[in-house]
Structures are given as structure tokens and as C-alpha cells.
Design a protein around this motif. Sequence first.
Motif, PDB file in Angstrom:
ATOM      1  N   ASN A 160       0.805  -1.228   0.000  1.00  0.00           N
ATOM      2  CA  ASN A 160       0.000   0.000   0.000  1.00  0.00           C
ATOM      3  C   ASN A 160       0.836   1.274   0.000  1.00  0.00           C
ATOM      4  N   TYR A 188       1.992   3.131   2.176  1.00  0.00           N
ATOM      5  CA  TYR A 188       1.186   4.063   2.949  1.00  0.00           C
ATOM      6  C   TYR A 188       1.705   4.247   4.372  1.00  0.00           C
ATOM      7  N   LYS A 203      -5.349   1.410   4.783  1.00  0.00           N
ATOM      8  CA  LYS A 203      -6.429   2.223   4.237  1.00  0.00           C
ATOM      9  C   LYS A 203      -7.746   1.465   4.381  1.00  0.00           C
ATOM     10  N   THR A 204      -8.797   2.189   4.609  1.00  0.00           N
ATOM     11  CA  THR A 204     -10.077   1.547   4.910  1.00  0.00           C
ATOM     12  C   THR A 204     -10.714   0.847   3.717  1.00  0.00           C
ATOM     13  N   ASP A 205     -10.318   1.234   2.485  1.00  0.00           N
ATOM     14  CA  ASP A 205     -11.015   0.683   1.323  1.00  0.00           C
ATOM     15  C   ASP A 205     -10.492  -0.682   0.882  1.00  0.00           C
ATOM     16  N   HIS A 255     -10.629  -3.648   7.093  1.00  0.00           N
ATOM     17  CA  HIS A 255      -9.899  -3.475   5.831  1.00  0.00           C
ATOM     18  C   HIS A 255     -10.099  -4.697   4.936  1.00  0.00           C
TER      19      HIS A 255
END
Length: 422
Positions: free
Chosen positions: A271, A273, A279-281, A319
Motif C-alpha cells: 500500500n 502508505y 487504508k479503509t477501502d 480493511h
Amino acid sequence: MNRRVVITGMGVRAPGALGRKQFWDLLSSGRTSTRRISFFDPAPYRSQVAAEVDFDAAAEGLSPREIRRMDRATQFAVVCAREAVSDSGIDLAAGSPHRVGVSLGSAVAAATSLEREYLVLSDSGRRWEMSVDHLSPHMFDHMVPSIMPAEIAWAVGAEGPVAMISDGCTSGLDAVGHAAALIREGSADIMISGATDTPITPIVVACFDAIKATTTYNDDPAHASRPFDGTRNGFVLAEGAAVFVLEELTSATNRGAHIYAEVGGFATRCNAYHMTGLKTDGREMAEAIRVALGQARLNPSDVDYINAHGSGTKQNDRHETAAFKRSLGACAYKTPVSSIKSMVGHSLGAIGSVEIAASLMAMENHAVPPTANLRTSDPECDLDYVPNTAREHHTDTVLTVGSGFGGFQSAMVLTRPWSACS
């Protein structure tokens, strides 16, 4: 060259289970193997529960020299490799050793031995200056993770590609994915592949305490691991190993091998990130799932069972649920999902391979293992998580996934043997 790859042998050492039969008996009964830590006094720690393996190296056939030389995680791996080769019925000596390789995964490698030796050298942390006079002659082996697949290579006589894969908690999936790729491209004909980790040590427990990733249900160890449950509050640390024999389909068929499954597809993404955040998606895991299904030439409707990462943290469970919905669409609501971490805990880098073993056994028995301790719903986790009781279910195709610190997201598609031989 794009050869088809199948799994023909399996060896498992998991909490509450020494071998395939015990492993499946544990999972199919919904029993949990989580308990208060017994390897050391856990009283000073925030999380005091774990899933330990009742492993006796001598009883497993390791010699005194092997036991002294090998870290506990390496011992697990070698024992599982020997069991997998025996289970496969393959005669490795009959072919070229240069066509046999090893791909092993681990997240924390020789953590058990490193901590033990540090305590010896430092007089249990009381000395800053440490003398090499007390240094173990095997310290170099403990410092170099690549010794772990090398030990397997020596044990089975593999002289082909040998690799150590360390991608955190996806290592067990990624190692098998790497092994399958080497066979597909023609770099090897047979791969001994899987993962091992023995992280139940004070330093590892303290590290997860510091970030509050592990559970505080210390008064109820048997019900401490609660994936997808609304009352979950962290994962249960565990140890374990699973190793497989992978080979090219035609040779496996010609020798009349029992084929557990074909590795239909594998993909991994990152990710980019956050070290521990998600990330939630679920976009990166969803992309790995999409690519793995594409390699297997399957549609979302073809997936019969999802073996989830299901660590028991709110962030991961939500997630992952989002990733299933994103990648499978409406089929996500019709496909049973479960997390065996509810029963055997989270063995970090090993768990991906342990979950592959669970997936193979689910296919063998046409049944889905349950998510134990799932009693309170979470509105954001609204799929069919097979609570508490195993379910008979026609299972030809399994999707098994992993999620790891560093942002790693991996997915593998396993298909039933008759599909592989068609």
C-alpha cells in the motif's frame, strides 16, 4: 514456459497440532489452542497469552547436534520439510538435485536463539559490556536468516534455487508464491516451500505490547482471539510452521502422486502508505485478489471459501472485509469466510503457510473451518464468517489472503486436484 504447479506434500506443526490429522481435527472441531504463556513469566507484560506448540525436537527425530545448531524455528521447518517430502512420496534422489529448490518464509527468523544468547552474554541484561568468551559457536547461524532454508536444502539434498522470503506476516504466502513462480518459469522442477516462526519471546511480546496490537484478554486465554467479533481487542501471538512439496503437474500426475491442489494464482501488492496502518477501502488487497483470480482464469463466483487473514484487530478485519467486497462484488456476501487465527493464533511470518495447509485440508474434507469466539457482530464486518462451528461445504476453490506490516497484501488461489488434472 508457463507450467502448472501443484502441491503434493504437506508438513504442519501448529499450536495444538503435530501433523496434518491433528491440525484438521483441531480446526474442524473449533477448539482453541491459545493459553497463558508458559515459556517465560508473562506477568510484566500487557498481553500474557499466546498459542504455543508442544514440540519435542528429540521426539521429532532431530539429533542432539541438530538441536544444538538449529534455532527453534529452524527445527520446526526441517521437521515439516521431512514430513512433507515423506507425505508426497517423492524420491528426490532419483532426479537431478539441481532441479530441486527451497523457498522459506519467516518474519523474525531466529528470534528465540538471539534472545537466549543475548541474555547469556549480558547476564540477563545486567552487563552492557559483553565478552565474546561466552559467545555461542552457532551465533552466526542465528544472525543470518538464510541459514534456515539452507538447513532444509541440506536435509533434502536440494541444490537448486534456495531463497529466504521475509515480508512480515505475508511471508508464508509469498514464499510459496515465489516457489510456484520458479517452477512455472522452468528454473526448478520441485520446490520445498513454506514458512516458520517462533516469536513467543519477551522481546517480541514487548514490541507488540508497545503498539497495543495484541489482546489483553489475559483472564480468558481460550477466547482471547476474536477475529471479526465486535469485542475483539488485538491478536494472539503464536508460533508454528508449515512446509509443502510443490512440483510440475505433469510429473506429479505421471508418478501417481496425491495432489492436494493446484496453485492457480498468486499476487502481492504493497500500500506504500504506513508501516502498520491500513487504508479503509482495502484497495491493495483487492487488487492482489483480482490478479490472482485472473491468473487462475476464475471469476469471483468460482470462489467457494475465503481463508481470511482475520487477525482480530479492528483495523485489519474491516480493511479485509472491504477488500473482499471490492474484489468479489456481490459474491462476497455469498461466500463463506473464516479465520483460523481464532484457534491457532497469529504466528507472524509462518501463518500464511499454516493457512495454506488449512485451505488444503478444507478442500480435502469439503468443509470450512469456523471462526471461533465469534459471538458479537460488528456492523462493518457483515459477511458470512462461519461462526464457532465448522460447516460442510463443497470446496473446489479457495482464496487465501494475508496482510502484513509494511503494507504487504497477498492473495493465493488454490483449486481442487481434479481441476488441475483436467
